[in-house]
Design a protein around this motif. Structure first.
Motif, PDB file in Angstrom:
ATOM      1  N   VAL A   1      43.546  32.867  40.131  1.00 51.29           N
ATOM      2  CA  VAL A   1      43.741  31.772  41.010  1.00 51.29           C
ATOM      3  C   VAL A   1      45.433  32.625  41.490  1.00 51.29           C
ATOM      4  CG1 VAL A   1      44.406  29.558  41.605  1.00 51.29           C
ATOM      5  CG2 VAL A   1      42.097  30.270  40.414  1.00 51.29           C
ATOM      6  N   TYR A   2      46.185  32.760  40.225  1.00 49.85           N
ATOM      7  CA  TYR A   2      47.847  32.949  40.916  1.00 49.85           C
ATOM      8  C   TYR A   2      47.849  34.478  42.019  1.00 49.85           C
ATOM      9  CZ  TYR A   2      52.220  34.759  40.323  1.00 49.85           C
ATOM     10  OH  TYR A   2      54.162  35.510  40.501  1.00 49.85           O
ATOM     11  N   ILE A   3      47.029  34.829  41.945  1.00 44.38           N
ATOM     12  CA  ILE A   3      46.819  36.011  43.039  1.00 44.38           C
ATOM     13  C   ILE A   3      46.085  36.266  43.991  1.00 44.38           C
ATOM     14  CG2 ILE A   3      46.867  39.161  42.526  1.00 44.38           C
ATOM     15  CD1 ILE A   3      46.838  39.065  39.753  1.00 44.38           C
ATOM     16  N   ARG A   4      45.615  35.377  43.836  1.00 48.91           N
ATOM     17  CA  ARG A   4      44.555  35.010  44.887  1.00 48.91           C
ATOM     18  C   ARG A   4      45.046  34.202  46.318  1.00 48.91           C
ATOM     19  NH1 ARG A   4      41.720  36.213  49.470  1.00 48.91           N
ATOM     20  NH2 ARG A   4      39.775  34.750  49.836  1.00 48.91           N
ATOM     21  N   TYR A   5      46.183  33.175  45.540  1.00 45.22           N
ATOM     22  CA  TYR A   5      46.404  32.285  46.899  1.00 45.22           C
ATOM     23  C   TYR A   5      48.526  32.255  46.570  1.00 45.22           C
ATOM     24  CZ  TYR A   5      41.872  31.059  46.671  1.00 45.22           C
ATOM     25  OH  TYR A   5      40.809  30.544  46.949  1.00 45.22           O
TER      26      TYR A   5
ATOM     27  N   THR B   1      46.181  26.957  51.514  1.00 47.30           N
ATOM     28  CA  THR B   1      44.006  27.805  50.747  1.00 47.30           C
ATOM     29  C   THR B   1      43.295  28.136  51.620  1.00 47.30           C
ATOM     30  OG1 THR B   1      44.272  25.337  51.787  1.00 47.30           O
ATOM     31  CG2 THR B   1      44.021  25.237  49.234  1.00 47.30           C
ATOM     32  N   SER B   2      43.715  29.281  52.569  1.00 47.45           N
ATOM     33  CA  SER B   2      44.045  29.996  53.870  1.00 47.45           C
ATOM     34  C   SER B   2      43.740  30.804  53.504  1.00 47.45           C
ATOM     35  CB  SER B   2      44.365  29.258  55.081  1.00 47.45           C
ATOM     36  OG  SER B   2      43.711  30.576  55.515  1.00 47.45           O
ATOM     37  N   ALA B   3      42.025  31.437  53.622  1.00 50.72           N
ATOM     38  CA  ALA B   3      41.812  32.462  53.359  1.00 50.72           C
ATOM     39  C   ALA B   3      42.263  33.701  54.492  1.00 50.72           C
ATOM     40  CB  ALA B   3      40.261  32.668  53.418  1.00 50.72           C
TER      41      ALA B   3
END
Length: 93
Positions: A32-36, A43-45
């Motif tokens: 979650v940390y790396i992704r967002y 929260t936008s991809a």
């Protein structure tokens, strides 16, 4: 924020020696940390501007790059003009 995430991950890894569920929690926290958090996209991809293939902070077109480069040069000239003593001191280092 980075310190909190890394500390929490370390605690979960240490607790993971007694219960393997904590290992999964540590992996999920890092994901979650790396992704967002590190991408800054929230929260936008998808990015709101520019092409999807260009990394954050990179201009999507040469025209945008040139405009950013010219703006940066203008700021640097203004800084040197307004703060001559500071500029000379920085150049000596």
């Amino acid at each position: 924020m980075n310190t909190v995430i890394l500390s929490a991950t370390a605690v979960l890894v240490v607790l993971g020696f007694s219960d393997s569920v904590y290992w999964l929690a540590a992996v999920a926290l890092l994901y979650v940390y790396i992704r967002y958090a590190r991408s800054g996209s929230g929260t936008s991809a998808t990015p709101s501007s520019g092409s999807a293939s260009s990394p954050a902070g990179t201009p999507s077109t040469y025209r945008a790059y040139r405009a950013r480069r010219d703006q940066q040069a203008k700021w640097e000239r203004r800084y040197r003009r307004e703060r001559p003593f500071e500029t000379r001191r920085q150049e000596r280092k």
